[in-house]
Design an enzyme around this catalytic site. Structure first.
Site, PDB file in Angstrom:
ATOM      1  N   GLY A 178      41.268  32.246  80.175  1.00  0.00           N
ATOM      2  CA  GLY A 178      40.395  33.037  79.730  1.00  0.00           C
ATOM      3  C   GLY A 178      40.249  33.642  78.835  1.00  0.00           C
ATOM      4  O   GLY A 178      39.773  33.513  77.989  1.00  0.00           O
TER       5      GLY A 178
ATOM      6  N   HIS B  49      43.459  26.040  96.227  1.00  0.00           N
ATOM      7  CA  HIS B  49      44.065  25.013  95.250  1.00  0.00           C
ATOM      8  C   HIS B  49      44.270  24.994  94.180  1.00  0.00           C
ATOM      9  O   HIS B  49      45.123  24.688  93.163  1.00  0.00           O
ATOM     10  CB  HIS B  49      41.538  26.479  94.089  1.00  0.00           C
ATOM     11  CG  HIS B  49      41.224  26.544  95.357  1.00  0.00           C
ATOM     12  ND1 HIS B  49      40.387  27.209  96.395  1.00  0.00           N
ATOM     13  CD2 HIS B  49      39.595  25.315  94.582  1.00  0.00           C
ATOM     14  CE1 HIS B  49      38.852  27.292  96.187  1.00  0.00           C
ATOM     15  NE2 HIS B  49      39.000  26.330  96.092  1.00  0.00           N
TER      16      HIS B  49
END
Length: 576
Positions: free
Chosen positions: A547, A214
């Site tokens: 996050g 990824h």
């Protein structure tokens, strides 16, 4: 970099549409991905999937003898639960559905939710996690899935095609996953569509060992030697991690990650094959090419599948897909059953109370502020994420918040109260953002709304209880705790400060924002313990968690609306 792009946001969906148009005899479009064009008798269905950017994985493997469907998320981002559900429903042939994917947190969340929904409808649905990447952990079943996806899914699919019962197929999956090992190296990072810079860089004389598919950089850098030296490193480390009772027959797979030329792969294969033979191994059906890519990443991985009398015939069984073929499959009829192409929407069965509708109006204003702020901070959030992740956090948060805003506006216009507005927004955020953050922010909005309801709950205590419910939903769904270097590290002090403050809501919210920001900044001193950043935990030292930082951006944006609402007497009884 990816040069042939229209709107970067549309790149994944346009790629899938092009695949369907190019291979109509293999795949049909369905909301969330593709399914086989061929009509299939009763059998266990295998649906594979994950984020886009990995072709031929995953949609290129759909066809007779291989997968029954593929779920296609955004670039490097897990599909939403509703996408996975739609593809699985379309692929179901009455004997159960197996959902196969690499072991990544977002995929586990979204595919797990889809499986729960299928089971609630009486469909035997199970999740199968590939864990072949030896660089990502000591415990085999906690590792990532990379190029081992190809052999593990191919063998599992062949067992399905033989008509075996679902328990027997799961046993085959466990067997081949246990006997598959991979390791990869990166020479240069990939660039997301619409972006100007790669997610990471590698010095010309170096290679990143243990990269992820990824766009994650290697776990550490080593000197880039000759092809013989790279092959020796890959083979030796894989042989050192061979499974118990491995035997001597192996399928080697040399996999290019996107921009490594085939000629280079063949040069590497010469060295790999010699080293395997020198180790006394028998090479069976070697594969050299691009099988699981990472957009335009320069790099290569080596996978070894240790064969036995169960795995070998299933690996060699015939299949026919757009990107992987072997042997001859029988002629097939084509399925013309209409398939769903749109996401389900929440409909308003009962308008909210007057108070709740006013609160829903404030919620829409808050989501407008959130979407604007996240769009402005997208680049920085992506930069933070690229240090130990895949660099798409800013893109995902922007996409999710904008979709949430659009859906909140829609249901608010139909008279929705606070709970329905937040539930619709949460579903849209999860749907369009994908990944772990999409699932968690969907849970935040839904959990918050469940406490507020569609009646007359707009007081300060209700907001506190809603914040606590949102935190509980995130920790329950994601499994994170304080110190794991996640969004939870900022969320816990925010909620506890909000609960303990005696001030009016805007002032209490502002204090909670300051506590969250301090905690988010402090995550720079932590190493990631869960999620996609875990294998690169040491590299994340010195960088705050994206996050946690994006959580702060959201609550600060919401706070600006609360202050404005209070000063203008906008109707929130929570000011008292």
């Amino acid at each position: 970099m990816t040069r042939l792009v229209n709107n970067p946001d549309d790149f994944p969906s346009q790629a899938v549409a092009g695949l369907v148009s190019a291979f109509p005899n293999y795949v049909r479009p369905v909301f969330g991905g593709v399914v086989r064009a061929a009509r299939t008798d009763r059998k266990v269905a295998l649906v594979v999937g994950g984020g886009s950017g990995h072709y031929p994985a995953f949609a290129g493997w759909v066809g007779p003898g291989f997968a029954d469907g593929a779920v296609c998320g955004n670039i490097f981002s897990s599909p939403s639960a509703s996408q996975a559900y739609a593809v699985c429903k379309a692929a179901d042939r009455g004997a159960g559905v197996l959902i196969g994917f690499g072991n990544y947190a977002g995929d586990v969340l979204h595919f797990g939710q889809a499986a729960e929904r299928l089971r609630s409808e009486g469909i035997d649905a199970r999740c199968l996690l590939v864990t072949d990447d030896i660089a990502s952990g000591q415990e085999h079943l906690k590792r990532r899935g990379i190029a081992g996806d190809l052999p593990v899914f191919k063998v599992t699919a062949a067992a399905c095609e033989e008509g075996r019962r679902i328990d027997e197929v799961v046993a085959v999956f466990d067997r081949v996953n246990d006997r598959t090992r991979s390791l990869g190296v990166a020479f240069a990072g990939c660039t997301l569509p619409g972006c100007d810079e790669p997610l990471f860089r590698v010095e010309a004389t170096q290679m990143g060992v243990g990269m992820g598919i990824h766009g994650e950089p290697g776990i550490h850098d080593e000197a880039l030697g000759t092809a013989d030296e790279v092959a020796a490193m890959l083979v030796d480390r894989l042989l050192a991690d061979r499974p118990n009772n491995s035997g001597t027959r192996v399928v080697p797979i040399v996999n290019g990650l996107g921009s490594t030329k085939y000629e280079e792969l063949f040069v590497l294969w010469n060295s790999v094959s010699r080293r395997l033979e020198d180790a006394g191994l028998t090479i069976v059906d070697p594969q050299v090419g691009e099988f699981v890519t990472s957009l335009d990443m320069a790099g290569v991985s080596l996978t070894l599948v240790w064969l036995d009398d169960v795995i070998e015939p299933l690996w060699l069984a015939a299949c026919d897909t757009p990107a992987f073929r072997r042997g001859t499959v029988a002629q097939v009829d084509f399925d013309t059953t209409p398939l769903p192409q749109e996401v389900e929407q929440i409909s308003i069965t009962k308008p909210g109370s007057h108070v709740s509708q006013r609160l829903a109006g404030v919620i829409v204003q808050a989501l407008e502020a959130v979407a604007t702020r996240l769009s402005e901070r997208s680049g920085e959030l992506g930069r933070l994420d690229s240090v130990a992740g895949d660099g798409d956090h800013g893109i995902g948060m922007t996409r999710g918040s904008q979709a949430a805003l659009a859906e909140a506006r829609r249901v608010r216009g139909d008279g929705a109260g606070a709970a329905t507005t937040l539930s619709a927004a949460g579903l849209a955020w999860s749907e369009h953002a994908g990944g772990t953050s999409g699932a968690l922010w969907g849970a935040v909005l839904t959990g918050f709304g469940a406490v507020l309801g569609d009646e007359d709950r707009a007081d300060k205590d209700a907001i506190r209880q809603a914040a606590r419910a949102a935190l509980d939903a995130v920790t329950r769904l994601g499994g994170a705790k304080a110190g794991d270097k996640t969004m939870v590290d900022a969320m816990i002090p925010f909620v506890t400060t909000l609960e303990s403050s005696a001030d009016a809501l805007p002032q209490a919210w502002e204090s909670a924002c300051r506590a969250a920001d301090a905690a988010a900044q402090a995550t720079s001193e932590m190493t990631a313990k869960i999620g996609r950043a875990r294998p690169l935990g040491e590299k994340s030292l010195g960088t705050p968690d994206p996050g946690a930082m994006s959580f702060c951006e959201v609550v600060v944006a919401v706070g600006s609306v609360l202050s404005t609402s209070a000063s203008s007497n906008g109707g929130l009884r929570a000011q008292r």
